[in-house]
Scaffold this motif. Structure first.
Motif, PDB file in Angstrom:
ATOM      1  N   PHE A  39       0.844  -1.188   0.000  1.00 33.95           N
ATOM      2  CA  PHE A  39       0.000   0.000   0.000  1.00 33.95           C
ATOM      3  C   PHE A  39       0.884   1.244   0.000  1.00 33.95           C
ATOM      4  N   VAL A  40       0.558   2.185  -0.892  1.00 32.76           N
ATOM      5  CA  VAL A  40       1.404   3.365  -1.105  1.00 32.76           C
ATOM      6  C   VAL A  40       0.592   4.627  -0.804  1.00 32.76           C
ATOM      7  N   HIS A  41       1.075   5.425   0.120  1.00 36.27           N
ATOM      8  CA  HIS A  41       0.344   6.623   0.557  1.00 36.27           C
ATOM      9  C   HIS A  41       0.487   7.754  -0.457  1.00 36.27           C
ATOM     10  N   GLN A  96      10.438   9.064  -5.601  1.00 42.51           N
ATOM     11  CA  GLN A  96       9.407   8.216  -5.020  1.00 42.51           C
ATOM     12  C   GLN A  96       9.395   6.828  -5.652  1.00 42.51           C
ATOM     13  N   ALA A  97       9.556   6.772  -6.971  1.00 41.47           N
ATOM     14  CA  ALA A  97       9.555   5.485  -7.659  1.00 41.47           C
ATOM     15  C   ALA A  97      10.754   4.639  -7.238  1.00 41.47           C
ATOM     16  N   ALA A  98      11.911   5.269  -7.039  1.00 37.89           N
ATOM     17  CA  ALA A  98      13.090   4.529  -6.607  1.00 37.89           C
ATOM     18  C   ALA A  98      12.904   3.967  -5.202  1.00 37.89           C
ATOM     19  N   ALA A  99      12.314   4.764  -4.319  1.00 32.32           N
ATOM     20  CA  ALA A  99      12.057   4.282  -2.957  1.00 32.32           C
ATOM     21  C   ALA A  99      11.054   3.137  -2.972  1.00 32.32           C
ATOM     22  N   LEU A 100      10.035   3.241  -3.814  1.00 32.26           N
ATOM     23  CA  LEU A 100       9.054   2.160  -3.922  1.00 32.26           C
ATOM     24  C   LEU A 100       9.707   0.898  -4.484  1.00 32.26           C
ATOM     25  N   ALA A 101      10.550   1.042  -5.493  1.00 26.68           N
ATOM     26  CA  ALA A 101      11.225  -0.108  -6.092  1.00 26.68           C
ATOM     27  C   ALA A 101      12.055  -0.849  -5.047  1.00 26.68           C
ATOM     28  N   LEU A 155       0.295   7.687  -8.816  1.00 27.67           N
ATOM     29  CA  LEU A 155       1.241   8.169  -9.825  1.00 27.67           C
ATOM     30  C   LEU A 155       2.620   7.534  -9.616  1.00 27.67           C
ATOM     31  N   THR A 156       3.019   7.412  -8.351  1.00 30.25           N
ATOM     32  CA  THR A 156       4.299   6.774  -8.042  1.00 30.25           C
ATOM     33  C   THR A 156       4.311   5.331  -8.537  1.00 30.25           C
ATOM     34  N   ILE A 157       3.219   4.626  -8.308  1.00 29.46           N
ATOM     35  CA  ILE A 157       3.121   3.235  -8.771  1.00 29.46           C
ATOM     36  C   ILE A 157       3.207   3.170 -10.290  1.00 29.46           C
TER      37      ILE A 157
END
Length: 464
Positions: A45-47, A100-105, A130-132
């Motif tokens: 889950f991504v805030h 954000q995308a790098a942190a999610l990855a 959007l990050t996803i």
């Protein structure tokens, strides 16, 4: 020849044993891999913009209440959650889409290693969607993601204007969103679901009234969060956060990922409740979502009717490098005050929470900025203290929601589209007092603190 045969025969059992061990090890590894693949897909889950992982508590609890394994449910805290002014701007305590995308990855990689799964499902609120999408389309995520769910995500912008902030991440005409939506708005071999409101999403309005600019034509409407090529579902009457965190949103998420309707929308209580989370801070008015070392956390059980502490602190800790304040075993049905002292003692947060229904690892405690100046109360111009009520999983709407301080309706909540998630009331500071806060029939009683400019008293309602 006979001697050589006997020597080979003597060594044969050992060789066979070694081969057997290798075979057993391979079979166990295969069994673990098959078991991991047979288990439900891990969900991350991504805030959204400025938010943190703790907002997903209720959603996680609902998945658990429907039998989804706890060890397959994760919520990420993305560092510096507020967006920078443009996707390429390097601004202190702000983040770009690439950040954000790098942190999610990195987080997804850790989840895959921990679970042994080959793919995850990603669920994002607002900017989190959007990050996803950025990670899946431009960050290599397509190979590791089975499902994408965006919830109230401004997929086509909060506005679509060639003249106003034309490079802003949330402008539908920006190069960033044009690239993200160019060609296909979805990615092959990944299933997409877009959840949106019918009319109450403050960031999907034809005019800028909900954004404080009533004369502005935004160029978008309620369709902005929709995605071409995705399954699109409208959740009537939901606001910008309810479309991610509410029970109807959960039902849609659960059905899309599992292929069946949930058995219940209720959160089923647990008898053993263990809580933990991260303490983070605020720098220059912007949240960091980074662990704060040296913060003091004291947990007090309070009397539900008065907000007074019933005994000495039931838990106390000084945070280390990971910012974790637990684990803490909570008593079912108890109301708690979390007292959090900044490392430099510049802010003292008194956060009141209703009884916890289940265990959670994302009970995050975010220290706010230094309190605002006092407001004079009453004809005597007496000194004053503030009590703030927060509804982090939804907004407040006149005629739809009722918020009261000691029986009086809260001020500052505008009619129409819900746009604010909190309200503040000031009280005379001559002596500590109990303040009864009510939200839609639910009650949380807090205590004002002595006159101390560092103190912030907050009643946080768990309900969506």
């Amino acid at each position: 020849m006979t001697r050589m045969f006997n020597l080979i025969a003597a060594r044969l059992p050992a060789a066979m044993l070694a081969l057997s061990l290798i075979s057993d090890s391979t079979e166990r590894a295969q069994s673990r891999r098959f078991a991991a693949e047979a288990a439900p897909v891990p969900i991350v889950f991504v805030h959204g913009n400025g938010d943190h992982a703790g907002l997903w508590d209720n959603t996680i609890w609902r998945f658990e209440s429907n039998g989804y394994p706890r060890d397959r449910l994760y919520a990420v805290d993305l560092p510096h959650p507020l967006a920078s002014s443009t996707p390429s701007a390097r601004e202190t305590n702000r983040s770009t889409p690439d950040d954000q995308a790098a942190a999610l990855a990195a987080f997804v990689t850790r989840v895959l290693i921990r679970t042994g799964a080959s793919k995850v499902a990603l669920v994002g609120s607002s900017r989190g969607g959007l990050t996803i999408r950025h990670y899946v389309r431009f960050g290599g995520g397509a190979a590791h993601v089975s499902h994408v769910i965006t919830c109230g995500t401004p997929n086509h912008g909060v506005m679509a204007s060639a003249s106003m902030q034309p490079e802003n991440e949330f402008n539908g005409f920006s190069p960033y969103l044009r690239a993200l939506n160019g060609g296909s708005e979805v990615v092959r071999d990944v299933r997409f679901l877009a959840l949106r409101s019918d009319s109450l999403d403050k960031y999907a309005q034809a005019t800028g009234a909900a954004l404080g600019a009533p004369g502005m034509q935004t160029g978008v409407d309620a369709m902005s969060p929709a995605l071409k090529g995705a399954t699109n579902i409208v959740l009537p009457g939901t606001d910008h956060r309810e479309v991610a965190f509410g029970p109807e949103a959960f039902a849609a998420q659960y059905r899309f990922i599992t292929g069946r309707a949930p058995r219940t929308l209720d959160i089923e209580p647990e008898s053993v409740i263990v809580l933990n989370g991260m303490v983070s801070g605020t720098v220059a008015g912007a949240p960091t979502n980074l662990p704060l070392r040296g913060a003091q956390v004291l947990v007090h059980e309070t009397d539900a009717a008065t907000g007074k502490r019933v005994a000495e602190a039931v838990h106390r800790v000084t945070t280390r490098d990971d910012g974790q304040w637990g684990p803490f075993r909570a008593r079912a049905g108890a109301v708690y005050e979390f007292e959090v002292v900044a490392p430099d003692s510049s802010v003292l947060l008194h956060l009141y929470r209703a009884p916890f229904l289940r265990s959670s690892q994302v009970v995050n405690l975010r220290l706010p900025a230094a309190p605002a100046r006092r407001v004079a109360v009453g004809p005597s111009n007496a000194d004053s203290v503030a009590v703030q009520v927060i509804r982090p999983r939804g907004y407040l709407g006149v005629g739809r929601d009722t918020l009261r301080f000691d029986g009086e309706l809260a001020r500052g909540i505008a009619p129409g589209v819900p746009t604010v998630d909190r309200s503040v009331r000031w009280f005379e500071a001559s002596q500590p007092r109990s303040v009864r806060t009510e939200f839609n029939g639910q009650t949380l009683v807090v205590r004002t603190q002595p006159v101390d400019r560092r103190r912030v008293v907050v009643a946080e309602f768990q309900e969506e």
